[in-house]
Design a protein around this motif. Structure first.
Motif, short mmCIF file in Angstrom:
data_model
loop_
_atom_site.label_atom_id
_atom_site.label_comp_id
_atom_site.label_asym_id
_atom_site.label_seq_id
_atom_site.Cartn_x
_atom_site.Cartn_y
_atom_site.Cartn_z
N TRP A 38 -6.96 -4.55 -14.00
CA TRP A 38 -7.58 -3.70 -12.99
C TRP A 38 -8.09 -4.57 -11.84
CZ3 TRP A 38 -5.66 0.60 -14.22
CH2 TRP A 38 -5.67 1.10 -15.52
N ALA A 40 -8.58 -4.66 -7.35
CA ALA A 40 -8.64 -3.86 -6.13
C ALA A 40 -8.90 -4.75 -4.91
CB ALA A 40 -9.75 -2.82 -6.27
N SER A 58 -11.82 -5.12 -10.72
CA SER A 58 -12.24 -3.73 -10.68
C SER A 58 -12.87 -3.31 -12.00
CB SER A 58 -11.04 -2.83 -10.35
OG SER A 58 -11.47 -1.52 -10.05
N TRP A 232 -13.59 5.86 -1.86
CA TRP A 232 -12.86 4.85 -2.65
C TRP A 232 -12.52 5.30 -4.05
CZ3 TRP A 232 -14.47 2.24 -7.09
CH2 TRP A 232 -15.82 2.39 -7.46
N THR A 233 -13.21 6.30 -4.58
CA THR A 233 -12.88 6.80 -5.92
C THR A 233 -12.00 8.05 -5.88
OG1 THR A 233 -14.91 8.14 -5.97
CG2 THR A 233 -15.02 5.91 -6.90
N GLN A 260 -1.72 8.38 -0.57
CA GLN A 260 -1.21 8.71 -1.89
C GLN A 260 0.14 9.42 -1.84
OE1 GLN A 260 -3.14 11.77 -4.12
NE2 GLN A 260 -3.43 13.12 -2.38
N HIS A 287 -4.40 -1.50 -3.09
CA HIS A 287 -4.63 -1.02 -4.45
C HIS A 287 -4.45 0.50 -4.50
CE1 HIS A 287 -9.08 -0.31 -3.35
NE2 HIS A 287 -8.67 0.85 -3.81
N ARG A 288 -4.21 0.99 -5.70
CA ARG A 288 -4.04 2.43 -5.91
C ARG A 288 -4.44 2.78 -7.34
NH1 ARG A 288 2.60 2.10 -5.75
NH2 ARG A 288 2.98 2.05 -8.01
N ARG A 289 -4.41 4.07 -7.66
CA ARG A 289 -4.80 4.53 -9.00
C ARG A 289 -3.60 5.13 -9.73
NH1 ARG A 289 -10.07 4.46 -8.97
NH2 ARG A 289 -11.11 4.61 -6.96
N ARG A 299 -8.08 0.57 -10.89
CA ARG A 299 -7.28 0.35 -9.69
C ARG A 299 -6.34 -0.83 -9.92
NH1 ARG A 299 -12.18 -0.24 -5.55
NH2 ARG A 299 -13.02 -1.31 -7.40
#
Length: 330
Positions: A38, A40, A58, A232-233, A260, A287-289, A299
């Motif tokens: 993780w 970011a 992260s 950011w979340t 996204q 970064h991404r989820r 992330r």
């Protein structure tokens, strides 16, 4: 029984060969995320014959007490350099080490970072700077205290980006959270700042939509200023940009270029840009989820090629699972 054992062995052999083929295939393209874990807020840069990425670890704020770095000869094969800096070397920092930014000067490497997530001028923390003899560290506190420990023009002292203006050789620190962005002129040894001609040290250059995560680069004599928008979340985290004739702006928002894709990942933001030193090739590191993961700290770091239209505007970036193909620095 013997037949069962033979079939099992054959299956294992097939799986092993399949895994080997996949491994070879992966080496021809990096695949996103580019490395495990993780991570970011990645800062990408070239030092010598290697690409480097310096990300935020992260995790929960109290666990963010160190930073790892990653190096690669080709954007595909990455080597982890663990704990290039941690709070053992930064006595005033105790949590929330964020958004590293790094630059080489006079054969030294200067790593700028945020720490402690201060919410007011009464708290200890802000933006610090550490120094090392090698890109992989270890980094030691350059000042023994924060470089910026107060709110100026409403900007939280986080998300710092150190920038050398190719036109003048001037070093700037561009930073800020809480929807405010400042620029300041660094002195020669990065121990403080040089006031501008009007006597001000911190000038606000906040464009419309700015939230955090500033980044700047020059192309064809123009200054490209980029930043992150949204929460950011959240899934709406994204990157927008502007172009100006000066690092001071004014920066008029042009639009989003990274966001996204519900089929790939959400919350694509807080990026940096790497340019190949010998080719007209640009890469956005961000970064991404992962889809379906609601943990705010989950992330991952990814890379895509970033392209430009004939008029100099940045084309929207398509986020992918494939990533980029190998590109040597030789």
């Amino acid at each position: 029984m013997k037949m069962r054992i033979f079939l099992t062995a054959a299956c294992c052999c097939a799986l092993a060969l399949s895994g080997y083929a996949q491994k070879v295939k992966d080496k021809k393209q990096n695949g996103n995320p580019v490395f495990e874990g993780w991570y970011a807020d990645p800062e990408g840069i070239v030092f010598g014959k290697k690409y480097w990425i310096y990300p935020t670890y992260s995790a929960r704020y109290r666990e963010q007490v160190f930073m790892d770095a990653f190096s690669s000869p080709d954007l595909v094969n990455w080597t982890k350099h663990p704990r290039v800096i941690d709070t053992a070397a930064i006595k005033w920092a105790n949590k929330a080490m964020w958004a590293p930014s790094i630059i080489e000067k006079d054969k030294k490497y200067y790593l700028f970072f945020g720490a402690n997530d201060i919410q007011s001028d009464k708290e200890t923390g802000g933006i610090g700077v550490a120094v090392a003899d090698k890109p992989e560290g270890p980094y030691k506190d350059h000042l023994g205290k924060p470089l910026i420990d107060k709110f100026h023009n409403g900007a939280q002292p986080i998300d710092q980006f150190v920038y050398r203006d190719p036109k003048t050789g001037t070093y700037y620190l561009i930073y800020g959270g809480w929807s405010h962005c400042n620029i300041a002129k660094l002195n020669n040894d990065f121990t403080g700042f040089i006031p501008f001609e009007d006597g001000k040290t911190f000038k606000e250059i906040t464009p419309q939509g700015y939230v955090e995560g500033p980044f700047m680069f020059m192309k064809d004599g123009k200054y490209y200023f980029m930043w992150s928008e949204g929460g950011w979340t959240g899934p709406d985290y994204s990157v927008a940009y502007a172009i100006a004739d000066s690092p001071m702006g004014p920066f008029k928002r042009i639009g989003k270029i990274l966001q996204q894709d519900p089929a790939v990942a959400t919350g694509a933001g807080h990026h940096s840009v790497i340019k190949h030193p010998k080719k007209d090739k640009y890469f956005i590191v961000y970064h991404r989820r992962p889809l379906g993961d609601n943990n705010g700290n989950h992330r991952v770091t990814c890379i895509e090629e970033m392209k430009f239209a004939k008029d100099g505007t940045i084309q929207p970036v398509k986020i992918t699972f494939e990533g980029v193909k190998p590109l040597s620095l030789k």
